[in-house]
Design an enzyme around this catalytic site. Sequence first.
Site, short mmCIF file in Angstrom:
data_model
loop_
_atom_site.label_atom_id
_atom_site.label_comp_id
_atom_site.label_asym_id
_atom_site.label_seq_id
_atom_site.Cartn_x
_atom_site.Cartn_y
_atom_site.Cartn_z
N LYS A 120 -0.26 3.73 -2.61
CA LYS A 120 -1.33 4.72 -2.51
C LYS A 120 -0.81 6.17 -2.48
CE LYS A 120 -4.79 1.70 -0.37
NZ LYS A 120 -4.10 0.44 -0.06
N SER A 131 0.79 -1.24 0.00
CA SER A 131 0.00 0.00 0.00
C SER A 131 0.82 1.29 0.00
CB SER A 131 -0.95 0.02 1.19
OG SER A 131 -2.03 -0.86 0.97
N SER A 179 -5.53 3.40 4.62
CA SER A 179 -5.18 2.46 3.55
C SER A 179 -6.38 1.68 3.04
CB SER A 179 -4.09 1.50 4.04
OG SER A 179 -3.22 1.15 2.99
#
Length: 275
Positions: free
Chosen positions: A66, A63, A120
């Site tokens: 992101k 993640s 997240s």
Amino acid sequence: MGCWIRAIALVGGLMGLLGSQTALATPDPAKLQLKSGSALVMDVNTGKTLYQKNPTRVRPIASLTKLMTALVVLDARQNLNQTLTIDQNDRDNIKHTYSRVRMGTQVSRRDALHLALMSSENRMASALARHYPGGRSAFIRAMNNKARQLGMRNTRYYDSTGLSTRNVSTAQDLAKLLSAAYRQPLIREFTQDTSREMRFHKPAYSLMFNNTNPLVKNPDWDVRLSKTGYTDEAGRCLLMRARPDQQELAIVLLNSVGKRTPVGDANRIRKWLKS
């Protein structure tokens, strides 16, 4: 004349002593033992790399992806107040992870970005890509184009969430991403937020979301920007800019084993710098 010579010798001796003390004060990289597979620590103000471990090894980044997702959204200057709808296309069909966000939930692009960064939230990151001009494929192209612009030569993106194991990068490349993300006030704001209750109106329900990085709650760390990541393949990851002990640091930690290992490594870095 003799007095001048003695004075010059005294000054020279003092300067030599100070120089040796400064040298002793410089942390020895050999004395920092981190459990993360790759790591990079930089002094932001000087641009000096203080520590590195496997900085060019290509690894899955989970993640941490992101942060690039957020950069692409903000670069496109899309309306942050526009309503996005979470649908079946945002379900995780890669890792089959669970999400509390219901199908059919309507959310502003701003709130979707907030939850993708702070907690997240995968469905939010997926929706951001789907609602990009040209759809998800155009969004992924924009992510990879942005990586090239930033000089991230060993980075590749295949989805906006980080669930794909083909999303890869290096500690060295991610330091460049961290620098670019820090120039975006909204990314700094959302990743510093410790928690947020989101009230959705259609359908009507509310959920409490927390920051995935526990260090944002610790004032001694003075976290300015952060993003965590985790998959089995990537391990535990942490990308952070913080100012502990009045020293502005950029920290990249990849492929840690154990839920608390990135936090433990961050604290080991801080202790090492104070040694």
